[in-house]
Design a protein around this motif. Sequence first.
Motif, PDB file in Angstrom:
ATOM      1  N   ARG A 167      50.026  39.263  39.512  1.00 41.09           N
ATOM      2  CA  ARG A 167      49.085  38.780  38.507  1.00 41.09           C
ATOM      3  C   ARG A 167      47.728  38.763  39.181  1.00 41.09           C
ATOM      4  N   GLN A 168      46.658  38.840  38.371  1.00 47.14           N
ATOM      5  CA  GLN A 168      45.326  38.760  38.968  1.00 47.14           C
ATOM      6  C   GLN A 168      45.077  37.327  39.417  1.00 47.14           C
ATOM      7  N   TYR A 169      45.006  36.884  40.631  1.00 41.69           N
ATOM      8  CA  TYR A 169      45.201  37.632  41.851  1.00 41.69           C
ATOM      9  C   TYR A 169      46.185  36.863  42.700  1.00 41.69           C
ATOM     10  N   TRP A 170      47.436  36.851  42.279  1.00 41.95           N
ATOM     11  CA  TRP A 170      48.470  36.118  43.021  1.00 41.95           C
ATOM     12  C   TRP A 170      49.820  36.718  42.671  1.00 41.95           C
TER      13      TRP A 170
ATOM     14  N   SER B  53      38.896  40.348  42.865  1.00 37.89           N
ATOM     15  CA  SER B  53      39.436  39.689  44.047  1.00 37.89           C
ATOM     16  C   SER B  53      40.662  40.402  44.603  1.00 37.89           C
ATOM     17  N   HIS B  54      40.718  41.711  44.412  1.00 37.98           N
ATOM     18  CA  HIS B  54      41.849  42.482  44.939  1.00 37.98           C
ATOM     19  C   HIS B  54      42.023  42.237  46.439  1.00 37.98           C
ATOM     20  N   ALA B  55      40.889  42.224  47.162  1.00 37.15           N
ATOM     21  CA  ALA B  55      40.970  42.065  48.619  1.00 37.15           C
ATOM     22  C   ALA B  55      41.406  40.652  49.001  1.00 37.15           C
TER      23      ALA B  55
ATOM     24  N   PRO C  30      36.433  35.173  43.445  1.00 36.70           N
ATOM     25  CA  PRO C  30      35.704  35.615  42.239  1.00 36.70           C
ATOM     26  C   PRO C  30      36.640  36.245  41.208  1.00 36.70           C
ATOM     27  N   GLY C  31      36.446  35.883  39.958  1.00 39.98           N
ATOM     28  CA  GLY C  31      37.241  36.492  38.890  1.00 39.98           C
ATOM     29  C   GLY C  31      38.582  35.816  38.683  1.00 39.98           C
ATOM     30  N   VAL C  32      38.825  34.709  39.382  1.00 37.49           N
ATOM     31  CA  VAL C  32      40.114  34.030  39.271  1.00 37.49           C
ATOM     32  C   VAL C  32      40.285  33.474  37.849  1.00 37.49           C
ATOM     33  N   GLN C  33      41.551  33.395  37.396  1.00 34.19           N
ATOM     34  CA  GLN C  33      41.805  32.892  36.040  1.00 34.19           C
ATOM     35  C   GLN C  33      41.546  31.395  35.922  1.00 34.19           C
TER      36      GLN C  33
END
Lengths: 361, 290
Positions: free
Chosen positions: B86-89, B169-171, B264-267
């Motif tokens: 999931r974005q990002y976890w 926040s892919h990285a 950044p961009g976290v839900q």
Amino acid sequence: MHVDWKHIAIALAILPVAALLFAWIGFFNVGASSGHWKITDWFLHFAMRSAVRTYALSVDVPEKLPHHTLQPAAGHFARGCAICHGAPGEPRSPAVLRMLPQPPALAERVGEWNDAELFRIVKHGIRFTGMPAWPSQARDDEVWAMVAFLRDLPAMDERTYRDLAYGDPADPALHPVDFGQSLAECVRCHAADGLGRSAATPILAGQSEAYLIQSLRAYAEGRRQSGVMALPATAVDAALLRDLAQHFAALPSRKPDRIHHDPALMRRGEEVARIGIPAAKVPACLGCHGGRERNPLYPRIAGQPAEYIAVQLDLFRHGKRGGTEFSHLMTDAAKGLSDTDIAALAAYFSTLRQAPATGAP
Amino acid sequence: MATLFWVMTCGGALIWAGTVAVLLYAVRRRTLYSEPAASRLIFWAGAVFPAITLILLLGYALWLMPSLRPLAQPGAPTLRIEVTGRQYWWRVIYRQPGTPPVVSANEIRLPVGERVEFTLKSDDVIHSFWIPALGGKMDMIPGRENRLSLRATKPGTFRGPCTEFCGTSHALMAFSAVAMEPAEFRQWLAGQHVPSAGATGTGARLFIRHGCGACHAVAGTEATGMLGPDLSHLGSRETLGAGILPNSQDNIARFIAEPDVIKPGVQMPGFDMLPPDDIEAIASWLKGLK
């Protein structure tokens, strides 16, 4: 004398300087007493009518005008519009009649415009005339309510109008100073029992006090968008907002008597409320709005009118609904809701007496 | 893998040495071969020898394959771990026949020496699952279930990054894979089936009060949210925020207040409007969920 292109060029170069000089000398009369020249009057109206007609082309007119929200629209009309446009049984002041242009008596003139044109005028106002824009540009629903009211206005008698706009007591003070007068201003639309006088009006009775006070402040400071609420929230002394919130929070809430007749919609509503829509990243509503011992800044939505819930969710979904310092949580939460989800949640919560906790029913 | 590497390297080196030797011999020799002799050489050394070598290699490769394809083997692995990107976890669910699934996040524990089958999914965009120390990478594709089988040969903690660009926040999307001795692993997994001993008290009440349970689940409380990571045993994880911060009370508090600054961009929306004391109490409680 021979006129060639050089003379024309010089004349064109001088023209703006001459116009500036003319304006600077100040001979042109800007007084309203003498009125416009006939040709100016014609031209300005011609330009105004054309612009309204053209810009109205892009307005999406709803299938049915929201006549169920006539009451709050009338309440707003009494404070925001009647002073210039008059109202049934309320002749205008001679001061207003000497405005240039003179604001039209709406009951007689409103028929000249179609719905889209009225929407355009009410939402955006008209330059050079004194017609202001709607106090919040985020609330098309309020503007449509006003258009619906304007449609009914020509046939409205004095008694109906006064009942819609003022309720009981019949004529609250225009500039409330003490608590009693301020409360009277609220009660025009929210009713003395705090249950609201229209299907779109939230029930304040029994609502959390902390939420009410922060919402009132948000309305007054423009953080919660509403043209209708902006006027009373700023008209009332800021020091009285807490007392007003306390008053309404202490009123007994009512057992909702609305029964929804679409069981499938109700089931969907309960499902979203209890477990959310994980695929669309919608959290469970009841995580914040259910159970006991929740943060008092999370409003109680059980038993609120379906219409009110639906409008608020739609505003949240489009990022047009501020409010308390927690309101951004709802902007994120509502993003993934579809129209059906909103209808389902409105049906579910409006028939609920007390919100349960999350989890499977 | 290592055997295959050595077989390929040594075999390739032998063939190469042979070819070079023949080349040198041909350069030094004065007289020419007859045409039929040259044709014979080309037939045997140029066609028959490569064909035999390639057939042997193919056979060897096929012989190696079954261990990479555990589904074809009788006696499938008893432990399946379902990982959803999931974005990002990462949502991690341990499934074993006969016991209820264990839901966790951002950390994968596995028993040393046992083959574990991973079911890889995604709920939003394409992610990619890779524990470089244990095996190859496999994409996580929305609407699909990819299978991967891994076996850890020694205990340790290995890092697994997301290896398919998945957003801002892919990285900052990673996990740790902890390989444990089988007995230790069984004991740990049994502990995950029961709520943490610290799952009650003031922290729990504040967690529910501020609505955290709308997105997060904590076993033993009213919180059953399914949007964010399950926090039932957060305190026992090594890292925080999907492998990006050491798991400390201060970092938990920071993540509650400003998740979008850390990631950044976290839900998750920021909760910096909560009273600082409440944030501290919730952070301390979460750290205690062992």
